[in-house]
Design a protein around this motif. Structure first.
Motif, PDB file in Angstrom:
ATOM      1  N   TRP A   1      -4.951   9.530   6.787  1.00 34.35           N
ATOM      2  CA  TRP A   1      -4.781   8.341   7.496  1.00 34.35           C
ATOM      3  C   TRP A   1      -4.675   7.224   6.873  1.00 34.35           C
ATOM      4  O   TRP A   1      -5.331   7.023   5.805  1.00 34.35           O
ATOM      5  CB  TRP A   1      -5.971   8.349   8.458  1.00 34.35           C
ATOM      6  CG  TRP A   1      -5.965   7.323   9.602  1.00 34.35           C
ATOM      7  CD1 TRP A   1      -5.187   7.583  10.654  1.00 34.35           C
ATOM      8  CD2 TRP A   1      -6.403   5.943   9.817  1.00 34.35           C
ATOM      9  NE1 TRP A   1      -5.480   6.312  11.515  1.00 34.35           N
ATOM     10  CE2 TRP A   1      -6.082   5.374  10.978  1.00 34.35           C
ATOM     11  CE3 TRP A   1      -7.066   5.447   8.847  1.00 34.35           C
ATOM     12  CZ2 TRP A   1      -6.522   4.196  11.307  1.00 34.35           C
ATOM     13  CZ3 TRP A   1      -7.574   3.963   9.006  1.00 34.35           C
ATOM     14  CH2 TRP A   1      -7.289   3.467  10.185  1.00 34.35           C
ATOM     15  N   VAL A   2      -3.939   6.235   7.459  1.00 35.78           N
ATOM     16  CA  VAL A   2      -3.748   4.551   6.723  1.00 35.78           C
ATOM     17  C   VAL A   2      -4.213   3.912   7.699  1.00 35.78           C
ATOM     18  O   VAL A   2      -3.620   3.832   9.011  1.00 35.78           O
ATOM     19  CB  VAL A   2      -2.324   4.550   6.188  1.00 35.78           C
ATOM     20  CG1 VAL A   2      -2.023   3.241   5.676  1.00 35.78           C
ATOM     21  CG2 VAL A   2      -1.844   5.683   5.094  1.00 35.78           C
ATOM     22  N   GLY A   3      -4.994   2.945   7.474  1.00 31.45           N
ATOM     23  CA  GLY A   3      -5.524   1.808   8.130  1.00 31.45           C
ATOM     24  C   GLY A   3      -4.789   0.713   7.339  1.00 31.45           C
ATOM     25  O   GLY A   3      -4.802  -0.036   6.332  1.00 31.45           O
ATOM     26  N   ARG A   4      -3.838   0.149   8.279  1.00 31.06           N
ATOM     27  CA  ARG A   4      -2.775  -0.821   7.684  1.00 31.06           C
ATOM     28  C   ARG A   4      -3.301  -2.508   7.961  1.00 31.06           C
ATOM     29  O   ARG A   4      -3.961  -2.673   8.934  1.00 31.06           O
ATOM     30  CB  ARG A   4      -1.304  -0.919   8.323  1.00 31.06           C
ATOM     31  CG  ARG A   4      -0.675   0.314   7.848  1.00 31.06           C
ATOM     32  CD  ARG A   4       0.670   0.538   8.672  1.00 31.06           C
ATOM     33  NE  ARG A   4       0.216   0.771  10.155  1.00 31.06           N
ATOM     34  CZ  ARG A   4       0.794  -0.024  11.065  1.00 31.06           C
ATOM     35  NH1 ARG A   4       1.769  -1.071  10.889  1.00 31.06           N
ATOM     36  NH2 ARG A   4       0.370   0.393  12.390  1.00 31.06           N
ATOM     37  N   ALA A   5      -3.208  -3.156   6.901  1.00 27.69           N
ATOM     38  CA  ALA A   5      -3.716  -4.728   7.011  1.00 27.69           C
ATOM     39  C   ALA A   5      -2.746  -5.450   7.910  1.00 27.69           C
ATOM     40  O   ALA A   5      -1.545  -5.106   8.015  1.00 27.69           O
ATOM     41  CB  ALA A   5      -3.726  -5.191   5.810  1.00 27.69           C
ATOM     42  N   PRO A   6      -3.382  -6.404   8.635  1.00 28.39           N
ATOM     43  CA  PRO A   6      -2.623  -7.210   9.627  1.00 28.39           C
ATOM     44  C   PRO A   6      -1.609  -7.822   8.593  1.00 28.39           C
ATOM     45  O   PRO A   6      -1.521  -8.361   7.517  1.00 28.39           O
ATOM     46  CB  PRO A   6      -3.381  -8.283  10.188  1.00 28.39           C
ATOM     47  CG  PRO A   6      -4.817  -7.908   9.872  1.00 28.39           C
ATOM     48  CD  PRO A   6      -4.696  -6.839   8.850  1.00 28.39           C
ATOM     49  N   GLY A   7      -0.180  -7.818   9.368  1.00 26.94           N
ATOM     50  CA  GLY A   7       0.875  -8.362   8.132  1.00 26.94           C
ATOM     51  C   GLY A   7       1.675  -7.324   7.581  1.00 26.94           C
ATOM     52  O   GLY A   7       2.750  -7.579   6.916  1.00 26.94           O
ATOM     53  N   SER A   8       1.275  -5.951   7.612  1.00 28.65           N
ATOM     54  CA  SER A   8       1.770  -5.041   6.979  1.00 28.65           C
ATOM     55  C   SER A   8       3.089  -4.639   7.429  1.00 28.65           C
ATOM     56  O   SER A   8       3.431  -4.801   8.341  1.00 28.65           O
ATOM     57  CB  SER A   8       0.999  -3.782   6.875  1.00 28.65           C
ATOM     58  OG  SER A   8       1.565  -2.598   6.307  1.00 28.65           O
ATOM     59  N   VAL A   9       4.218  -4.546   6.307  1.00 30.78           N
ATOM     60  CA  VAL A   9       5.419  -4.109   6.727  1.00 30.78           C
ATOM     61  C   VAL A   9       5.792  -2.794   6.928  1.00 30.78           C
ATOM     62  O   VAL A   9       6.664  -2.418   7.523  1.00 30.78           O
ATOM     63  CB  VAL A   9       6.650  -4.659   5.678  1.00 30.78           C
ATOM     64  CG1 VAL A   9       6.458  -6.275   5.811  1.00 30.78           C
ATOM     65  CG2 VAL A   9       6.359  -4.026   4.358  1.00 30.78           C
ATOM     66  N   ILE A  10       4.794  -2.073   6.723  1.00 36.49           N
ATOM     67  CA  ILE A  10       4.895  -0.497   6.937  1.00 36.49           C
ATOM     68  C   ILE A  10       4.411  -0.266   8.445  1.00 36.49           C
ATOM     69  O   ILE A  10       3.787  -0.784   9.152  1.00 36.49           O
ATOM     70  CB  ILE A  10       3.804   0.245   6.081  1.00 36.49           C
ATOM     71  CG1 ILE A  10       4.264   0.031   4.402  1.00 36.49           C
ATOM     72  CG2 ILE A  10       3.796   1.706   6.481  1.00 36.49           C
ATOM     73  CD1 ILE A  10       3.020   0.484   3.808  1.00 36.49           C
ATOM     74  N   THR A  11       5.437   0.473   8.991  1.00 32.15           N
ATOM     75  CA  THR A  11       5.198   0.702  10.480  1.00 32.15           C
ATOM     76  C   THR A  11       4.751   2.205  10.697  1.00 32.15           C
ATOM     77  O   THR A  11       4.526   2.778   9.740  1.00 32.15           O
ATOM     78  CB  THR A  11       6.578   0.852  11.115  1.00 32.15           C
ATOM     79  OG1 THR A  11       7.525   1.723  10.585  1.00 32.15           O
ATOM     80  CG2 THR A  11       7.278  -0.811  11.016  1.00 32.15           C
ATOM     81  N   ASN A  12       4.304   2.531  11.940  1.00 32.27           N
ATOM     82  CA  ASN A  12       3.961   3.870  12.270  1.00 32.27           C
ATOM     83  C   ASN A  12       4.957   4.487  12.963  1.00 32.27           C
ATOM     84  O   ASN A  12       5.717   3.944  13.582  1.00 32.27           O
ATOM     85  CB  ASN A  12       2.845   3.875  13.289  1.00 32.27           C
ATOM     86  CG  ASN A  12       1.398   3.692  12.583  1.00 32.27           C
ATOM     87  OD1 ASN A  12       1.509   3.752  11.345  1.00 32.27           O
ATOM     88  ND2 ASN A  12       0.504   3.598  13.435  1.00 32.27           N
ATOM     89  N   VAL A  13       5.249   5.970  12.392  1.00 31.21           N
ATOM     90  CA  VAL A  13       6.473   6.685  13.039  1.00 31.21           C
ATOM     91  C   VAL A  13       5.625   8.073  13.686  1.00 31.21           C
ATOM     92  O   VAL A  13       5.084   8.644  12.885  1.00 31.21           O
ATOM     93  CB  VAL A  13       7.686   6.914  12.238  1.00 31.21           C
ATOM     94  CG1 VAL A  13       8.552   7.878  12.887  1.00 31.21           C
ATOM     95  CG2 VAL A  13       8.252   5.782  11.451  1.00 31.21           C
ATOM     96  N   ASP A  14       5.695   8.192  14.850  1.00 33.59           N
ATOM     97  CA  ASP A  14       4.806   9.317  15.401  1.00 33.59           C
ATOM     98  C   ASP A  14       3.584   9.591  15.069  1.00 33.59           C
ATOM     99  O   ASP A  14       2.938  10.100  14.588  1.00 33.59           O
ATOM    100  CB  ASP A  14       5.501  10.706  15.125  1.00 33.59           C
ATOM    101  CG  ASP A  14       6.905  10.817  15.645  1.00 33.59           C
ATOM    102  OD1 ASP A  14       7.189  10.451  16.809  1.00 33.59           O
ATOM    103  OD2 ASP A  14       8.033  11.423  15.096  1.00 33.59           O
ATOM    104  N   GLY A  15       2.858   8.125  15.008  1.00 33.02           N
ATOM    105  CA  GLY A  15       1.306   8.341  14.582  1.00 33.02           C
ATOM    106  C   GLY A  15       1.092   8.168  13.043  1.00 33.02           C
ATOM    107  O   GLY A  15       0.038   8.078  12.745  1.00 33.02           O
ATOM    108  N   ARG A  16       2.004   8.063  12.449  1.00 32.78           N
ATOM    109  CA  ARG A  16       1.858   8.519  11.089  1.00 32.78           C
ATOM    110  C   ARG A  16       2.590   7.160  10.244  1.00 32.78           C
ATOM    111  O   ARG A  16       3.400   6.688  10.660  1.00 32.78           O
ATOM    112  CB  ARG A  16       2.548   9.967  10.280  1.00 32.78           C
ATOM    113  CG  ARG A  16       2.193  10.760  10.913  1.00 32.78           C
ATOM    114  CD  ARG A  16       0.539  11.356  10.660  1.00 32.78           C
ATOM    115  NE  ARG A  16       0.200  11.130   9.331  1.00 32.78           N
ATOM    116  CZ  ARG A  16      -0.952  10.786   8.908  1.00 32.78           C
ATOM    117  NH1 ARG A  16      -1.935  10.444   9.679  1.00 32.78           N
ATOM    118  NH2 ARG A  16      -1.097  10.425   7.366  1.00 32.78           N
ATOM    119  N   ALA A  17       1.986   6.660   8.953  1.00 32.61           N
ATOM    120  CA  ALA A  17       2.540   5.536   8.347  1.00 32.61           C
ATOM    121  C   ALA A  17       4.032   6.052   7.829  1.00 32.61           C
ATOM    122  O   ALA A  17       4.211   7.175   7.408  1.00 32.61           O
ATOM    123  CB  ALA A  17       1.574   5.227   7.216  1.00 32.61           C
TER     124      ALA A  17
END
Length: 131
Positions: free
Chosen positions: A72-88
């Motif tokens: 599991w990945v907890g992304r920081a606010p402002g991360s350019v990484i998105t979620n696809v089907d609930g996964r980073a």
């Protein structure tokens, strides 16, 4: 499942120790985090340790041991990484490198008991932090 958790914990611990060797000149050491109420233990890395981890083979090794559905990945606010089907949408190495690229950015990485209801079945949890 418990064997996989132990192997992951051992790989993470050995990997972080290796980061210390690879990142020679890094004066600080990873800060241990113990959260029994959350069913997990982990390490908080400095910015330099986070960068060294991102440049190492450790994220790929962990990805080869632990299936994506148990990371599991907890992304920081402002991360350019998105979620696809609930996964980073990016590999763990990219998630870690993104944190390292920010001034003061770092990651906390945890190994969790997947049988503890609080952990949601995840074995490895990575959280990005930056200002």
């Amino acid at each position: 499942m418990k064997i996989r958790t132990l192997v992951t914990a051992g790989a993470l611990t050995a990997g972080i120790a290796l980061v210390g060797v690879i990142g020679g000149g890094v004066a600080s050491a990873a800060t241990p985090i113990v959260q029994p109420e959350q069913g997990r233990i982990g390490l908080s890395l400095s910015n330099a340790e986070t960068a060294a981890l991102a440049a190492s083979p450790i994220p790929d090794a962990i990805a080869n041991i632990v299936p994506g559905s148990q990371r599991w990945v907890g992304r920081a606010p402002g991360s350019v990484i998105t979620n696809v089907d609930g996964r980073a949408s990016a590999p763990d190495r990219v998630v870690i490198a993104e944190a390292a690229a920010h001034p003061g950015g770092y990651v906390n990485i945890y190994v969790s008991d997947p049988n503890n209801p609080v952990t949601g079945g995840y074995i490895v949890q990575t959280y990005q932090h930056w200002n």
